[in-house]
Design an enzyme around this catalytic site. Structure first.
Site, PDB file in Angstrom:
ATOM      1  N   LYS A 240       0.845  -1.202   0.000  1.00  0.00           N
ATOM      2  CA  LYS A 240       0.000   0.000   0.000  1.00  0.00           C
ATOM      3  C   LYS A 240       0.879   1.250   0.000  1.00  0.00           C
ATOM      4  O   LYS A 240       1.646   1.480   0.920  1.00  0.00           O
ATOM      5  CB  LYS A 240      -0.915  -0.002   1.221  1.00  0.00           C
ATOM      6  CG  LYS A 240      -1.736   1.279   1.398  1.00  0.00           C
ATOM      7  CD  LYS A 240      -2.489   1.268   2.723  1.00  0.00           C
ATOM      8  CE  LYS A 240      -3.146   2.609   3.014  1.00  0.00           C
ATOM      9  NZ  LYS A 240      -3.801   2.645   4.337  1.00  0.00           N
ATOM     10  N   ASP A 245      -2.400  10.571   3.484  1.00  0.00           N
ATOM     11  CA  ASP A 245      -3.796  10.192   3.640  1.00  0.00           C
ATOM     12  C   ASP A 245      -4.528  11.213   4.500  1.00  0.00           C
ATOM     13  O   ASP A 245      -4.426  11.200   5.727  1.00  0.00           O
ATOM     14  CB  ASP A 245      -3.904   8.802   4.266  1.00  0.00           C
ATOM     15  CG  ASP A 245      -5.354   8.343   4.397  1.00  0.00           C
ATOM     16  OD1 ASP A 245      -6.224   8.955   3.738  1.00  0.00           O
ATOM     17  OD2 ASP A 245      -5.613   7.396   5.151  1.00  0.00           O
ATOM     18  N   LYS A 252     -10.142  13.101   7.741  1.00  0.00           N
ATOM     19  CA  LYS A 252      -9.680  12.725   9.066  1.00  0.00           C
ATOM     20  C   LYS A 252      -9.656  13.940   9.977  1.00  0.00           C
ATOM     21  O   LYS A 252      -9.485  15.083   9.517  1.00  0.00           O
ATOM     22  CB  LYS A 252      -8.250  12.171   9.000  1.00  0.00           C
ATOM     23  CG  LYS A 252      -8.078  10.854   8.303  1.00  0.00           C
ATOM     24  CD  LYS A 252      -6.606  10.460   8.308  1.00  0.00           C
ATOM     25  CE  LYS A 252      -6.377   9.156   7.574  1.00  0.00           C
ATOM     26  NZ  LYS A 252      -6.917   8.000   8.298  1.00  0.00           N
ATOM     27  N   ASP A 263       1.621   6.299   5.632  1.00  0.00           N
ATOM     28  CA  ASP A 263       0.658   5.405   5.004  1.00  0.00           C
ATOM     29  C   ASP A 263       1.201   4.730   3.752  1.00  0.00           C
ATOM     30  O   ASP A 263       0.472   3.994   3.078  1.00  0.00           O
ATOM     31  CB  ASP A 263      -0.633   6.165   4.693  1.00  0.00           C
ATOM     32  CG  ASP A 263      -1.874   5.319   4.928  1.00  0.00           C
ATOM     33  OD1 ASP A 263      -1.768   4.281   5.609  1.00  0.00           O
ATOM     34  OD2 ASP A 263      -2.955   5.693   4.427  1.00  0.00           O
ATOM     35  N   ASP A 322     -12.068   7.251   3.461  1.00  0.00           N
ATOM     36  CA  ASP A 322     -10.885   7.036   4.297  1.00  0.00           C
ATOM     37  C   ASP A 322     -10.545   5.553   4.419  1.00  0.00           C
ATOM     38  O   ASP A 322      -9.554   5.197   5.036  1.00  0.00           O
ATOM     39  CB  ASP A 322     -11.089   7.664   5.674  1.00  0.00           C
ATOM     40  CG  ASP A 322      -9.801   7.795   6.469  1.00  0.00           C
ATOM     41  OD1 ASP A 322      -8.720   7.867   5.833  1.00  0.00           O
ATOM     42  OD2 ASP A 322      -9.849   7.819   7.711  1.00  0.00           O
ATOM     43  N   GLU A 324      -9.412   3.794   2.005  1.00  0.00           N
ATOM     44  CA  GLU A 324      -8.879   3.815   0.639  1.00  0.00           C
ATOM     45  C   GLU A 324      -7.792   2.788   0.399  1.00  0.00           C
ATOM     46  O   GLU A 324      -7.554   2.390  -0.747  1.00  0.00           O
ATOM     47  CB  GLU A 324      -8.332   5.216   0.312  1.00  0.00           C
ATOM     48  CG  GLU A 324      -6.906   5.495   0.755  1.00  0.00           C
ATOM     49  CD  GLU A 324      -6.689   5.422   2.269  1.00  0.00           C
ATOM     50  OE1 GLU A 324      -5.563   5.077   2.685  1.00  0.00           O
ATOM     51  OE2 GLU A 324      -7.629   5.701   3.034  1.00  0.00           O
ATOM     52  N   ARG A 326      -7.578  -0.386   1.081  1.00  0.00           N
ATOM     53  CA  ARG A 326      -8.076  -1.638   0.517  1.00  0.00           C
ATOM     54  C   ARG A 326      -8.485  -1.458  -0.951  1.00  0.00           C
ATOM     55  O   ARG A 326      -8.487  -2.422  -1.708  1.00  0.00           O
ATOM     56  CB  ARG A 326      -9.245  -2.168   1.365  1.00  0.00           C
ATOM     57  CG  ARG A 326     -10.486  -1.325   1.344  1.00  0.00           C
ATOM     58  CD  ARG A 326     -11.388  -1.595   2.537  1.00  0.00           C
ATOM     59  NE  ARG A 326     -10.798  -1.057   3.762  1.00  0.00           N
ATOM     60  CZ  ARG A 326     -11.321  -1.205   4.978  1.00  0.00           C
ATOM     61  NH1 ARG A 326     -12.439  -1.895   5.127  1.00  0.00           N
ATOM     62  NH2 ARG A 326     -10.744  -0.685   6.038  1.00  0.00           N
TER      63      ARG A 326
END
Length: 475
Positions: A240, A245, A252, A263, A322, A324, A326
Site C-alpha cells: 500500500k 492520507d 480525518k 501510510d 478514508d 482507501e 483496501r
C-alpha cells in the site's frame, strides 16, 4: 557504516570495546579476557549487575573505553541484537570493536550486524545541526565475513524503507516515490516498470484511479521483478503506497493526519525487501506491485456512494473514502495475479482496528491457509518482527454486502474492522496462496529501544526476506 570481521589480536587503540556481561557480572563467552581487565568495584559501585538493558562505560588501558552491556540470565538472539543497538548509540568513538559474535547463540553475528545497522540509524535530511554521532567502523571479533555480508542487505534495506517513510509527504509525491524506488533498484538485479496515470487508466485500474481523483499529484504503479536463473518458486508482493492520507472527502481529524506520511510504509517495505532479496541472491522469483497515490480532498474526489471498478474482481461501493488502502490494494492484487505467483503477500498500514487490538509493536496476519500462516509466522520470528494471526471469520463477510455494487469498502461498524478489511481483500487475492499483513501499529516506533529508533520502523522488510528464503527452499 563499514562492518568487518577481525581476529582477537586486533589493534584496540582509539576504539570503544563492546562486551556483554550476564547477571552477576559473568562475562559473556568471547569477552572474558576484556572483562577480566575491568575493575569490578567500579561496576559494583555504579550498581551495574549485568541485567538486561544496563550499560556502563569504563576505562581500559589499551582502548579508549569499554562499553559493557547487560545481557541478563541467558543470552538470546534478540538480546544480542538489542544490546548492539544500544551500544552503537552509546559509543563515543568512530570505531567500535564488538565481542558479541563468539557468544554460542545461533546467528549471533547476524544479530550483532542487525543491531549495529538498525540501532545506528539516524534520519538527518532536515537537520541543520545534528549532534547525533555514530561509529563509522564496526569490527566484530571472531566473526565470519561471509556471515556479516549475508546479514547486511536486509538491515540496510530496512533503513532504506525508514528513509522513504520518514520523508515528509511534501517531498515524497507518488512520482518522487516511484523515482526513489527506481534509483534504489538500479543497485540490484531488479527490473522496474512504472505506469503513469494514462497507463493506469488504460489498464482499467478503476479503484486506484478513484482514490487518486482528488489529488493534483498524479498516481503511479510500480512493478519490480527479480528473476534469478535458478528461481523456481514465484513470490508476489503488493504494498500500500498512500503517500499522504487526509481521508479524502471523509476527512480525518487534524490529529489523525500528523503521521499520515506513514501510510506508504507497506509499499516501502515491499520495494526495499525486493531489493534485499535480489542483493542476497535468494533463488526465488519475485514480482512486486506497488500502487502509489495521495488520498486527499479535491473538486474531483471520489464521493461516498460512488462505485469503482478494479482491474479484476467485484465492483466496489465507496461508503468511506478514508477506507482507501483496501481500494488500491484491490488493483494491486489484481495486477500481481496476472503474473501467477505461487504465494502472494500484501503489506499495508490498513486499519486502526489492528493497531487498537495489537498495539504499537505487533502486526496482524491473515492467511488463506494454515500452511501460509505458519510460513509467515516462522519468517517473522526469524526476522525478529512480532506478528499475530487473526481469523478470516467468514460470518463477518456479510457486513461487506452492498445494495448497489458487488461489495462495499466500509462496514460502518467500529468492531472487527481489521477482519472485515482482510475479508474485503480476499475477494481480490484469487484462489492461490495469500497472506495479508496489517502493519498499522508497528510501522512507526514511538520510543527508542535496542535496535529500534523513533520514527519509521521499516517493519516487514526482514519478514518478507525470510518468507522469500522459505519459499525458495520449498521449490
Amino acid at each position: 557504516m563499514e562492518i568487518t570481521a577481525v581476529e582477537r589480536d586486533v589493534e584496540l587503540e582509539g576504539a570503544t570495546l563492546v562486551v556483554g556481561l550476564m547477571a552477576g557480572l559473568v562475562a559473556a563467552p568471547g569477552s572474558e579476557e576484556i572483562v577480566d581487565q575491568l575493575d569490578s568495584s567500579v561496576l559494583e559501585a555504579a550498581g551495574f549487575e549485568g541485567a538486561v538493558g544496563q550499560k556502563i562505560t569504563v576505562p581500559h588501558a589499551l582502548a579508549t573505553a569499554v562499553l559493557a552491556i547487560g545481557l541478563g540470565e541467558e543470552v538470546s538472539y534478540a538480546q544480542i541484537r538489542s544490546a548492539m543497538g544500544e551500544a552503537i548509540r552509546a559509543a563515543k568513538t568512530d570505531r567500535v570493536v564488538c565481542y558479541f559474535c563468539p557468544i554460542p547463540v545461533e546467528g549471533a553475528t547476524r544479530a550483532a550486524v542487525e543491531g549495529a545497522i538498525l540501532g545506528g540509524y539516524v534520519f538527518r535530511r532536515y537537520k541543520s545541526d545534528d549532534n547525533s554521532r555514530r561509529p563509522d567502523v564496526v569490527e566484530m571479533v571472531d566473526a565470519d565475513q561471509a556471515d556479516i555480508d549475508a546479514a547486511v542487505p536486509a538491515a540496510e534495506a530496512t533503513n532504506l524503507a525508514r528513509d522513504w517513510v520518514n520523508t515528509p509527504a511534501g517531498d515524497m509525491s507518488p512520482v518522487e516515490f516511484s523515482e526513489a524506488i527506481e534509483s534504489a533498484a538500479t543497485s540490484a538485479d531488479v527490473s522496474i516498470e512504472i505506469w503513469d496515470e494514462s497507463r493506469i487508466a488504460d489498464e482499467s485500474l478503476g479503484a486506484l484511479v478513484g482514490v487518486a481523483a482528488g489529488s493534483r499529484r498524479p498516481p503511479r504503479l510500480v512493478i519490480l521483478r527479480y528473476e534469478p536463473d535458478e528461481g523456481i518458486s514465484h513470490l508476489g508482493l503488493v504494498g500500500k503506497g498512500i503517500t499522504f492520507d487526509a481521508g479524502g472527502l471523509s476527512i480525518k481529524p487534524a490529529k489523525s493526519m500528523e503521521e499520515m506520511k506513514d501510510d506508504m510504509a507497506g509499499a516501502a517495505a515491499v520495494a526495499a525487501a525486493t531489493i534485499a532479496i535480489a542483493r542476497l541472491g535468494i533463488p526465488v522469483r519475485v514480482t512486486a506491485v506497488i500502487p502509489i497515490t495521495d488520498n486527499v480532498i479535491g473538486g474531483n474526489a471520489t464521493r461516498p456512494g460512488d462505485v469503482l471498478r478494479p482491474v479484476a474482481g467485484p465492483s466496489i461501493e465507496v461508503l468511506n473514502t478514508d477506507a482507501e488502502g483496501r481500494l488500491i490494494l484491490a488493483d494491486g492484487l489484481g495486477v500481481v495475479a496476472g503474473f501467477e505467483p505461487d504465494l502472494t503477500i500484501d503489506v499495508a498500514t490498513l486499519t486502526a482496528s489492528a493497531h487498537v487490538a495489537l498495539g504499537d509493536e505487533i502486526a496482524a496476519l491473515f492467511a488463506s491457509s494454515p500452511e501460509v500462516a505458519a510460513t509467515a509466522l516462522d519468517a517473522a520470528s526469524r526476522a525478529g518482527e512480532e506478528l499475530w494471526q487473526l481469523p478470516l471469520f467468514e460470518p463477518y463477510r456479510k457486513s461487506l454486502e452492498s445494495e448497489v455494487a458487488d461489495i462495499k469498502n466500509s462496514t460502518g461498524s467500529r468492531y472487527g474492522g481489521a477482519i472485515a478489511a482482510a475479508l474485503f481483500l480476499s475477494n481480490y487475492a484469487g484462489d492461490g496462496s495469500w497472506a495479508h499483513l496489517d502493519i498499522a501499529g508497528p510501522a512507526r516506533r514511538r520510543e527508542m529501544s535496542g535496535e529500534q529508533v523513533k520514527g519509521a520502523s521499516g517493519y516487514g522488510v526482514r519478514t518478507l526476506v525470510e518468507i522469500a528464503r522459505a519459499v525458495s527452499k520449498t521449490s
